[in-house]
Design an enzyme around this catalytic site. Structure first.
Site, short mmCIF file in Angstrom:
data_model
loop_
_atom_site.label_atom_id
_atom_site.label_comp_id
_atom_site.label_asym_id
_atom_site.label_seq_id
_atom_site.Cartn_x
_atom_site.Cartn_y
_atom_site.Cartn_z
N LYS A 164 0.87 -1.20 0.00
CA LYS A 164 0.00 0.00 0.00
C LYS A 164 0.89 1.22 0.00
O LYS A 164 2.01 1.19 0.51
CB LYS A 164 -0.87 0.01 1.26
CG LYS A 164 -2.07 0.90 1.16
CD LYS A 164 -3.18 0.18 0.44
CE LYS A 164 -4.47 0.96 0.44
NZ LYS A 164 -5.59 0.06 0.09
N1 GLU Z 1 -7.22 0.04 -3.28
C1 GLU Z 1 -7.98 -1.13 -3.55
C2 GLU Z 1 -8.04 -2.03 -2.33
O1 GLU Z 1 -7.90 -1.58 -1.22
C3 GLU Z 1 -7.53 -1.84 -4.81
C4 GLU Z 1 -6.13 -2.34 -4.79
C5 GLU Z 1 -5.65 -2.85 -6.15
O2 GLU Z 1 -6.43 -2.91 -7.06
O3 GLU Z 1 -4.46 -3.17 -6.21
O4 GLU Z 1 -8.30 -3.20 -2.42
#
Ligand code: GLU
Length: 421
Positions: free
Chosen positions: A107
Protein backbone atom coordinates in the site's frame (compact mmCIF):
# COMPACT_ATOMS: atom_id res chain seq x y z
CA UNK A 1 4.21 7.68 15.47
CA UNK A 2 5.86 4.29 15.18
CA UNK A 3 4.96 1.67 12.62
CA UNK A 4 2.75 -0.18 15.08
CA UNK A 5 0.82 2.69 16.68
CA UNK A 6 -2.22 3.44 14.48
CA UNK A 7 -5.62 2.04 15.51
CA UNK A 8 -5.83 0.30 12.12
CA UNK A 9 -2.46 -1.43 12.58
CA UNK A 10 -3.40 -2.54 16.11
CA UNK A 11 -6.67 -3.86 14.74
CA UNK A 12 -5.03 -5.77 11.87
CA UNK A 13 -2.44 -7.16 14.29
CA UNK A 14 -5.19 -8.21 16.70
CA UNK A 15 -7.18 -9.88 13.89
CA UNK A 16 -4.05 -11.81 12.87
CA UNK A 17 -3.37 -12.97 16.43
CA UNK A 18 -6.94 -14.08 17.08
CA UNK A 19 -7.23 -16.00 13.81
CA UNK A 20 -3.76 -17.52 14.33
CA UNK A 21 -4.86 -18.70 17.78
CA UNK A 22 -8.11 -20.25 16.51
CA UNK A 23 -6.50 -22.16 13.63
CA UNK A 24 -3.25 -23.04 15.39
CA UNK A 25 -1.05 -21.16 12.91
CA UNK A 26 2.65 -22.00 13.13
CA UNK A 27 3.97 -19.25 15.48
CA UNK A 28 7.05 -18.80 13.28
CA UNK A 29 4.79 -17.92 10.34
CA UNK A 30 2.68 -15.59 12.50
CA UNK A 31 5.87 -13.88 13.72
CA UNK A 32 6.91 -13.09 10.14
CA UNK A 33 3.47 -11.80 9.15
CA UNK A 34 3.41 -9.22 11.95
CA UNK A 35 6.07 -7.09 10.23
CA UNK A 36 6.09 -5.49 6.79
CA UNK A 37 8.86 -6.69 4.49
CA UNK A 38 9.84 -3.19 3.40
CA UNK A 39 8.67 0.37 4.10
CA UNK A 40 9.84 3.44 2.22
CA UNK A 41 9.21 6.99 3.44
CA UNK A 42 9.77 9.79 0.94
CA UNK A 43 9.34 13.53 0.87
CA UNK A 44 7.45 14.84 -2.13
CA UNK A 45 8.22 18.51 -2.82
CA UNK A 46 6.17 20.29 -5.50
CA UNK A 47 5.89 23.83 -6.79
CA UNK A 48 2.40 25.16 -6.12
CA UNK A 49 0.57 27.33 -8.65
CA UNK A 50 1.53 30.45 -6.64
CA UNK A 51 5.24 29.68 -7.15
CA UNK A 52 6.00 28.51 -3.61
CA UNK A 53 7.35 25.05 -2.82
CA UNK A 54 5.47 22.72 -0.49
CA UNK A 55 6.59 19.30 0.71
CA UNK A 56 4.31 16.35 1.45
CA UNK A 57 5.21 13.04 3.10
CA UNK A 58 4.71 9.87 1.04
CA UNK A 59 4.98 6.16 1.79
CA UNK A 60 5.04 2.76 0.08
CA UNK A 61 4.91 -0.31 2.28
CA UNK A 62 5.31 -3.88 1.02
CA UNK A 63 3.98 -6.24 3.63
CA UNK A 64 4.50 -9.72 2.20
CA UNK A 65 5.53 -10.97 -1.25
CA UNK A 66 5.64 -14.72 -0.74
CA UNK A 67 2.83 -15.48 -3.18
CA UNK A 68 3.68 -12.84 -5.79
CA UNK A 69 4.53 -9.18 -6.41
CA UNK A 70 3.13 -6.60 -4.00
CA UNK A 71 -0.31 -5.23 -4.88
CA UNK A 72 -2.31 -2.39 -3.38
CA UNK A 73 -3.57 1.11 -3.86
CA UNK A 74 -2.17 4.59 -3.41
CA UNK A 75 -4.14 6.81 -1.05
CA UNK A 76 -4.13 10.62 -1.10
CA UNK A 77 -5.69 11.65 2.21
CA UNK A 78 -4.71 13.91 5.13
CA UNK A 79 -4.85 10.95 7.57
CA UNK A 80 -2.21 8.92 5.69
CA UNK A 81 0.85 7.99 7.77
CA UNK A 82 3.38 5.18 7.88
CA UNK A 83 1.49 3.07 10.39
CA UNK A 84 -1.88 3.31 8.61
CA UNK A 85 -0.18 2.48 5.30
CA UNK A 86 1.51 -0.54 6.89
CA UNK A 87 -1.83 -1.76 8.24
CA UNK A 88 -3.47 -1.39 4.83
CA UNK A 89 -0.54 -3.23 3.21
CA UNK A 90 -1.06 -6.08 5.67
CA UNK A 91 -4.78 -6.21 4.80
CA UNK A 92 -3.82 -6.42 1.10
CA UNK A 93 -1.65 -9.49 1.82
CA UNK A 94 -4.63 -11.19 3.44
CA UNK A 95 -7.08 -10.01 0.75
CA UNK A 96 -5.00 -11.31 -2.17
CA UNK A 97 -4.29 -14.60 -0.37
CA UNK A 98 -7.94 -15.11 0.56
CA UNK A 99 -9.24 -14.78 -3.00
CA UNK A 100 -6.39 -16.84 -4.43
CA UNK A 101 -4.53 -14.20 -6.46
CA UNK A 102 -0.83 -14.78 -7.20
CA UNK A 103 -0.03 -11.46 -5.52
CA UNK A 104 1.33 -10.13 -2.23
CA UNK A 105 0.26 -7.11 -0.20
CA UNK A 106 1.41 -3.50 -0.44
CA UNK A 107 0.00 0.00 0.00
CA UNK A 108 1.12 3.55 -0.55
CA UNK A 109 -0.03 7.04 0.04
CA UNK A 110 0.64 10.70 0.56
CA UNK A 111 -0.54 12.77 3.48
CA UNK A 112 -2.42 15.42 1.50
CA UNK A 113 -5.94 16.71 0.93
CA UNK A 114 -6.24 16.33 -2.86
CA UNK A 115 -9.24 18.66 -2.91
CA UNK A 116 -6.94 21.54 -1.95
CA UNK A 117 -4.65 21.07 -4.96
CA UNK A 118 -5.19 22.12 -8.58
CA UNK A 119 -5.01 19.53 -11.37
CA UNK A 120 -1.50 20.73 -12.26
CA UNK A 121 -0.35 20.47 -8.63
CA UNK A 122 -1.82 16.96 -8.35
CA UNK A 123 0.00 15.92 -11.49
CA UNK A 124 3.29 17.26 -10.10
CA UNK A 125 2.65 15.48 -6.79
CA UNK A 126 1.91 12.15 -8.48
CA UNK A 127 4.88 12.35 -10.83
CA UNK A 128 7.34 13.26 -8.07
CA UNK A 129 5.97 10.52 -5.79
CA UNK A 130 6.26 7.97 -8.64
CA UNK A 131 9.87 9.07 -9.15
CA UNK A 132 10.70 8.79 -5.45
CA UNK A 133 9.32 5.24 -5.14
CA UNK A 134 10.16 3.99 -8.67
CA UNK A 135 13.04 1.81 -7.47
CA UNK A 136 10.71 -0.45 -5.47
CA UNK A 137 7.77 -0.72 -7.88
CA UNK A 138 7.39 -2.47 -11.26
CA UNK A 139 5.24 -5.12 -12.97
CA UNK A 140 7.05 -7.98 -11.23
CA UNK A 141 7.86 -6.17 -7.97
CA UNK A 142 4.93 -4.12 -6.74
CA UNK A 143 1.94 -2.86 -8.70
CA UNK A 144 0.04 0.17 -7.31
CA UNK A 145 -3.62 1.01 -8.03
CA UNK A 146 -6.17 3.66 -7.06
CA UNK A 147 -7.49 4.03 -3.53
CA UNK A 148 -9.12 6.91 -1.61
CA UNK A 149 -8.34 10.25 -3.30
CA UNK A 150 -6.76 8.75 -6.44
CA UNK A 151 -8.27 7.59 -9.75
CA UNK A 152 -7.57 6.53 -13.33
CA UNK A 153 -5.94 9.88 -14.13
CA UNK A 154 -3.54 9.47 -11.18
CA UNK A 155 -2.63 6.01 -12.50
CA UNK A 156 -2.07 7.37 -16.03
CA UNK A 157 0.37 10.00 -14.66
CA UNK A 158 2.09 7.35 -12.53
CA UNK A 159 2.43 4.94 -15.48
CA UNK A 160 3.72 7.72 -17.74
CA UNK A 161 6.33 8.85 -15.21
CA UNK A 162 7.57 5.30 -14.61
CA UNK A 163 7.67 4.72 -18.38
CA UNK A 164 9.60 7.97 -18.97
CA UNK A 165 12.19 6.82 -16.42
CA UNK A 166 12.50 3.43 -18.14
CA UNK A 167 12.49 4.79 -21.68
CA UNK A 168 9.59 2.62 -22.87
CA UNK A 169 5.90 2.17 -22.01
CA UNK A 170 5.27 -0.10 -19.04
CA UNK A 171 1.48 -0.51 -18.70
CA UNK A 172 1.85 -3.31 -16.11
CA UNK A 173 3.34 -1.01 -13.46
CA UNK A 174 -0.09 0.10 -12.20
CA UNK A 175 -3.71 -1.02 -12.52
CA UNK A 176 -6.89 1.01 -12.48
CA UNK A 177 -5.70 2.88 -15.57
CA UNK A 178 -8.16 4.48 -18.03
CA UNK A 179 -9.11 2.08 -20.87
CA UNK A 180 -7.27 4.11 -23.52
CA UNK A 181 -3.90 3.56 -21.80
CA UNK A 182 -4.26 -0.16 -21.10
CA UNK A 183 -6.96 -0.26 -18.44
CA UNK A 184 -9.42 -3.11 -18.13
CA UNK A 185 -13.12 -3.05 -18.84
CA UNK A 186 -15.06 -3.29 -15.60
CA UNK A 187 -12.21 -2.18 -13.30
CA UNK A 188 -13.87 1.13 -12.32
CA UNK A 189 -17.04 -0.59 -11.07
CA UNK A 190 -15.39 -3.80 -9.86
CA UNK A 191 -15.16 -3.07 -6.14
CA UNK A 192 -18.81 -2.00 -5.88
CA UNK A 193 -19.95 -4.84 -8.11
CA UNK A 194 -18.09 -7.30 -5.86
CA UNK A 195 -19.80 -5.79 -2.82
CA UNK A 196 -23.20 -6.33 -4.48
CA UNK A 197 -22.29 -9.94 -5.38
CA UNK A 198 -21.23 -10.65 -1.79
CA UNK A 199 -24.46 -9.16 -0.43
CA UNK A 200 -26.40 -11.53 -2.68
CA UNK A 201 -24.36 -14.52 -1.48
CA UNK A 202 -24.96 -13.51 2.15
CA UNK A 203 -28.67 -12.89 1.58
CA UNK A 204 -29.02 -16.42 0.20
CA UNK A 205 -27.41 -17.91 3.29
CA UNK A 206 -29.79 -15.91 5.50
CA UNK A 207 -32.86 -16.85 3.43
CA UNK A 208 -33.33 -13.20 2.44
CA UNK A 209 -34.20 -11.96 -1.03
CA UNK A 210 -32.92 -8.76 -2.54
CA UNK A 211 -36.07 -7.01 -3.71
CA UNK A 212 -38.17 -3.89 -3.10
CA UNK A 213 -38.54 -4.87 0.55
CA UNK A 214 -34.76 -4.68 1.05
CA UNK A 215 -33.66 -1.34 2.50
CA UNK A 216 -29.99 -0.49 1.90
CA UNK A 217 -27.93 2.29 3.52
CA UNK A 218 -24.58 3.24 1.99
CA UNK A 219 -21.96 5.23 3.90
CA UNK A 220 -19.77 6.73 1.16
CA UNK A 221 -21.37 7.31 -2.22
CA UNK A 222 -18.15 7.20 -4.24
CA UNK A 223 -16.04 4.76 -6.25
CA UNK A 224 -17.33 1.78 -4.23
CA UNK A 225 -20.74 2.98 -3.05
CA UNK A 226 -22.05 4.19 -6.41
CA UNK A 227 -21.68 0.94 -8.42
CA UNK A 228 -22.90 -1.09 -5.43
CA UNK A 229 -25.99 1.14 -5.23
CA UNK A 230 -26.58 0.88 -8.99
CA UNK A 231 -26.36 -2.92 -8.97
CA UNK A 232 -28.60 -3.36 -5.91
CA UNK A 233 -31.12 -0.79 -7.20
CA UNK A 234 -31.21 -2.67 -10.52
CA UNK A 235 -32.19 -5.77 -8.53
CA UNK A 236 -35.06 -3.79 -7.05
CA UNK A 237 -33.58 -2.93 -3.65
CA UNK A 238 -34.57 0.37 -2.03
CA UNK A 239 -31.46 2.49 -1.40
CA UNK A 240 -32.79 4.45 1.57
CA UNK A 241 -29.68 6.39 2.59
CA UNK A 242 -26.38 7.53 1.06
CA UNK A 243 -23.65 9.92 2.22
CA UNK A 244 -20.56 11.81 1.12
CA UNK A 245 -18.10 13.98 3.07
CA UNK A 246 -20.68 16.78 3.29
CA UNK A 247 -23.52 14.78 4.90
CA UNK A 248 -26.16 12.14 4.29
CA UNK A 249 -29.65 11.91 2.79
CA UNK A 250 -32.47 9.55 3.69
CA UNK A 251 -35.77 8.54 2.07
CA UNK A 252 -37.70 5.58 3.43
CA UNK A 253 -39.37 4.71 0.12
CA UNK A 254 -36.00 4.73 -1.66
CA UNK A 255 -33.83 7.39 -3.30
CA UNK A 256 -33.71 7.95 -7.06
CA UNK A 257 -30.23 6.51 -7.53
CA UNK A 258 -29.82 7.64 -11.13
CA UNK A 259 -30.55 11.23 -10.11
CA UNK A 260 -28.18 10.99 -7.12
CA UNK A 261 -25.41 9.60 -9.35
CA UNK A 262 -25.84 12.49 -11.80
CA UNK A 263 -25.75 14.91 -8.87
CA UNK A 264 -22.44 13.67 -7.46
CA UNK A 265 -20.92 13.19 -10.94
CA UNK A 266 -21.09 16.96 -11.40
CA UNK A 267 -19.00 17.26 -8.19
CA UNK A 268 -21.98 18.53 -6.22
CA UNK A 269 -22.31 17.72 -2.52
CA UNK A 270 -25.19 15.68 -1.12
CA UNK A 271 -25.82 18.36 1.51
CA UNK A 272 -27.17 20.51 -1.35
CA UNK A 273 -29.32 17.74 -2.89
CA UNK A 274 -33.04 18.27 -2.71
CA UNK A 275 -35.96 16.13 -3.91
CA UNK A 276 -39.47 15.40 -2.61
CA UNK A 277 -39.43 13.26 0.53
CA UNK A 278 -35.64 13.46 0.99
CA UNK A 279 -34.47 14.18 4.54
CA UNK A 280 -31.00 15.39 5.46
CA UNK A 281 -29.34 13.40 8.24
CA UNK A 282 -25.79 13.18 9.60
CA UNK A 283 -23.31 10.51 8.51
CA UNK A 284 -23.47 9.07 12.03
CA UNK A 285 -27.27 8.80 11.78
CA UNK A 286 -26.94 6.94 8.48
CA UNK A 287 -24.92 4.18 10.16
CA UNK A 288 -27.72 3.45 12.61
CA UNK A 289 -30.77 4.15 10.40
CA UNK A 290 -33.42 1.44 9.89
CA UNK A 291 -32.17 -0.80 7.07
CA UNK A 292 -31.56 -4.44 6.15
CA UNK A 293 -28.18 -3.95 4.56
CA UNK A 294 -25.55 -1.44 5.67
CA UNK A 295 -22.54 -0.80 3.44
CA UNK A 296 -19.80 1.26 5.13
CA UNK A 297 -17.88 2.11 1.95
CA UNK A 298 -16.01 5.29 2.87
CA UNK A 299 -13.14 4.94 5.33
CA UNK A 300 -11.91 2.91 8.29
CA UNK A 301 -13.08 3.14 11.88
CA UNK A 302 -16.65 4.42 11.41
CA UNK A 303 -18.43 1.65 13.34
CA UNK A 304 -16.96 1.37 16.81
CA UNK A 305 -17.95 0.10 20.24
CA UNK A 306 -19.78 3.42 20.67
CA UNK A 307 -22.32 3.04 17.86
CA UNK A 308 -22.25 -0.68 16.96
CA UNK A 309 -25.06 -1.43 19.42
CA UNK A 310 -27.34 0.94 17.48
CA UNK A 311 -26.78 -0.66 14.06
CA UNK A 312 -30.03 -2.23 12.79
CA UNK A 313 -28.81 -3.95 9.62
CA UNK A 314 -29.00 -7.74 9.21
CA UNK A 315 -26.07 -7.62 6.79
CA UNK A 316 -23.07 -5.32 7.28
CA UNK A 317 -20.98 -5.33 4.10
CA UNK A 318 -17.52 -3.83 4.65
CA UNK A 319 -17.01 -1.98 1.37
CA UNK A 320 -14.17 0.11 2.85
CA UNK A 321 -11.01 -1.31 4.42
CA UNK A 322 -11.44 -1.65 8.18
CA UNK A 323 -14.73 0.29 8.64
CA UNK A 324 -15.70 -1.75 11.74
CA UNK A 325 -13.35 -1.90 14.71
CA UNK A 326 -12.69 -5.29 16.32
CA UNK A 327 -14.86 -4.35 19.30
CA UNK A 328 -17.65 -3.32 16.93
CA UNK A 329 -17.49 -6.67 15.12
CA UNK A 330 -18.03 -8.49 18.42
CA UNK A 331 -21.07 -6.34 19.25
CA UNK A 332 -22.57 -6.65 15.75
CA UNK A 333 -22.11 -10.44 15.79
CA UNK A 334 -23.63 -10.67 19.25
CA UNK A 335 -26.64 -8.71 18.00
CA UNK A 336 -27.10 -11.11 15.09
CA UNK A 337 -25.73 -9.05 12.19
CA UNK A 338 -24.00 -10.99 9.43
CA UNK A 339 -20.69 -9.31 8.59
CA UNK A 340 -19.09 -9.60 5.17
CA UNK A 341 -15.44 -8.88 5.99
CA UNK A 342 -13.51 -6.24 4.04
CA UNK A 343 -10.87 -8.60 2.66
CA UNK A 344 -13.68 -10.52 0.97
CA UNK A 345 -16.34 -7.85 0.46
CA UNK A 346 -14.17 -5.27 -1.32
CA UNK A 347 -11.80 -7.72 -3.03
CA UNK A 348 -13.55 -7.16 -6.39
CA UNK A 349 -11.25 -4.19 -7.00
CA UNK A 350 -8.00 -6.08 -6.66
CA UNK A 351 -9.42 -9.10 -8.51
CA UNK A 352 -10.12 -7.01 -11.61
CA UNK A 353 -6.78 -5.25 -11.04
CA UNK A 354 -5.24 -8.70 -11.35
CA UNK A 355 -7.15 -9.22 -14.63
CA UNK A 356 -5.88 -5.83 -15.85
CA UNK A 357 -2.29 -6.73 -14.97
CA UNK A 358 -2.55 -10.08 -16.78
CA UNK A 359 -4.20 -8.48 -19.86
CA UNK A 360 -1.46 -5.81 -19.91
CA UNK A 361 1.35 -8.37 -19.68
CA UNK A 362 -0.16 -10.36 -22.56
CA UNK A 363 -1.41 -7.39 -24.59
CA UNK A 364 -4.61 -9.32 -25.05
CA UNK A 365 -7.83 -7.81 -23.76
CA UNK A 366 -10.98 -9.55 -22.58
CA UNK A 367 -14.65 -8.56 -22.96
CA UNK A 368 -16.81 -7.35 -20.08
CA UNK A 369 -18.84 -10.56 -19.77
CA UNK A 370 -15.66 -12.58 -19.32
CA UNK A 371 -14.40 -10.15 -16.68
CA UNK A 372 -17.62 -9.98 -14.67
CA UNK A 373 -18.13 -13.74 -14.98
CA UNK A 374 -14.65 -14.51 -13.64
CA UNK A 375 -15.05 -11.86 -10.91
CA UNK A 376 -18.31 -13.44 -9.82
CA UNK A 377 -16.87 -16.96 -9.75
CA UNK A 378 -13.75 -16.03 -7.77
CA UNK A 379 -15.81 -14.15 -5.17
CA UNK A 380 -18.41 -16.92 -4.97
CA UNK A 381 -15.71 -19.54 -4.27
CA UNK A 382 -14.03 -17.31 -1.70
CA UNK A 383 -17.36 -16.55 -0.02
CA UNK A 384 -18.26 -20.25 0.23
CA UNK A 385 -14.82 -21.05 1.67
CA UNK A 386 -15.11 -18.34 4.31
CA UNK A 387 -18.65 -19.40 5.17
CA UNK A 388 -17.57 -23.05 5.53
CA UNK A 389 -14.62 -22.00 7.66
CA UNK A 390 -16.91 -19.94 9.93
CA UNK A 391 -19.03 -23.05 10.49
CA UNK A 392 -16.04 -25.38 11.01
CA UNK A 393 -14.44 -23.16 13.65
CA UNK A 394 -17.68 -21.64 14.90
CA UNK A 395 -16.36 -18.10 14.46
CA UNK A 396 -17.68 -14.95 12.77
CA UNK A 397 -17.01 -14.33 9.07
CA UNK A 398 -14.31 -11.78 9.89
CA UNK A 399 -12.15 -14.29 11.70
CA UNK A 400 -13.01 -17.02 9.19
CA UNK A 401 -11.73 -14.84 6.34
CA UNK A 402 -8.45 -14.28 8.15
CA UNK A 403 -8.12 -18.01 8.72
CA UNK A 404 -8.70 -18.67 5.01
CA UNK A 405 -6.02 -16.14 4.07
CA UNK A 406 -3.56 -17.43 6.66
CA UNK A 407 -3.95 -21.02 5.50
CA UNK A 408 -2.86 -20.11 2.01
CA UNK A 409 0.00 -17.94 3.25
CA UNK A 410 1.18 -20.62 5.66
CA UNK A 411 1.38 -23.22 2.89
CA UNK A 412 3.33 -20.92 0.59
CA UNK A 413 5.66 -19.60 3.30
CA UNK A 414 6.45 -23.12 4.49
CA UNK A 415 7.28 -24.27 0.97
CA UNK A 416 9.51 -21.30 0.24
CA UNK A 417 11.13 -21.49 3.68
CA UNK A 418 13.09 -18.78 5.45
CA UNK A 419 16.16 -17.31 3.77
CA UNK A 420 18.85 -17.90 4.90
CA UNK A 421 17.72 -21.27 6.21
N1 GLU B 1 -7.22 0.04 -3.28
C1 GLU B 1 -7.98 -1.13 -3.55
C2 GLU B 1 -8.04 -2.03 -2.33
O1 GLU B 1 -7.90 -1.58 -1.22
C3 GLU B 1 -7.53 -1.84 -4.81
C4 GLU B 1 -6.13 -2.34 -4.79
C5 GLU B 1 -5.65 -2.85 -6.15
O2 GLU B 1 -6.43 -2.91 -7.06
O3 GLU B 1 -4.46 -3.17 -6.21
O4 GLU B 1 -8.30 -3.20 -2.42
Amino acid sequence: MSLFDSPLFKDAFDQLERAAGTMGLDPNIAERLKYPKRALTVSVPIRLDDGTVKTFMGYRVQHNMTIGPGKGGIRFHPKVDLSETAALAMLMTFKCALVGLPLGGAKGGISVDPNELSRQELQALTRRYATEINMIVGPSIDIPAPDIGTDGQTMAWFMDTYSQLKGYTVPGVVTGKPISVGGSLGRAESTGKGVAYCINFAAKKLGMEINSKTAVAIHGFGKVGVPAAEDLAAQGARIVAISDVSGAIYKESGLDIKECVDWVKDRRFLKDYDAPGVEHITNEQLLTCPCDVLIPAAIDGVITEENAGEVKAKIVAEGANGPCSRGAIDILTENGSFIIPDILCNAGGVIVSYFEWVQGLQNFFWDLDQINGKLHDILKDAFENVYECSKTYNVDMKRAAMIGALRRLERAMRLRGLFPA
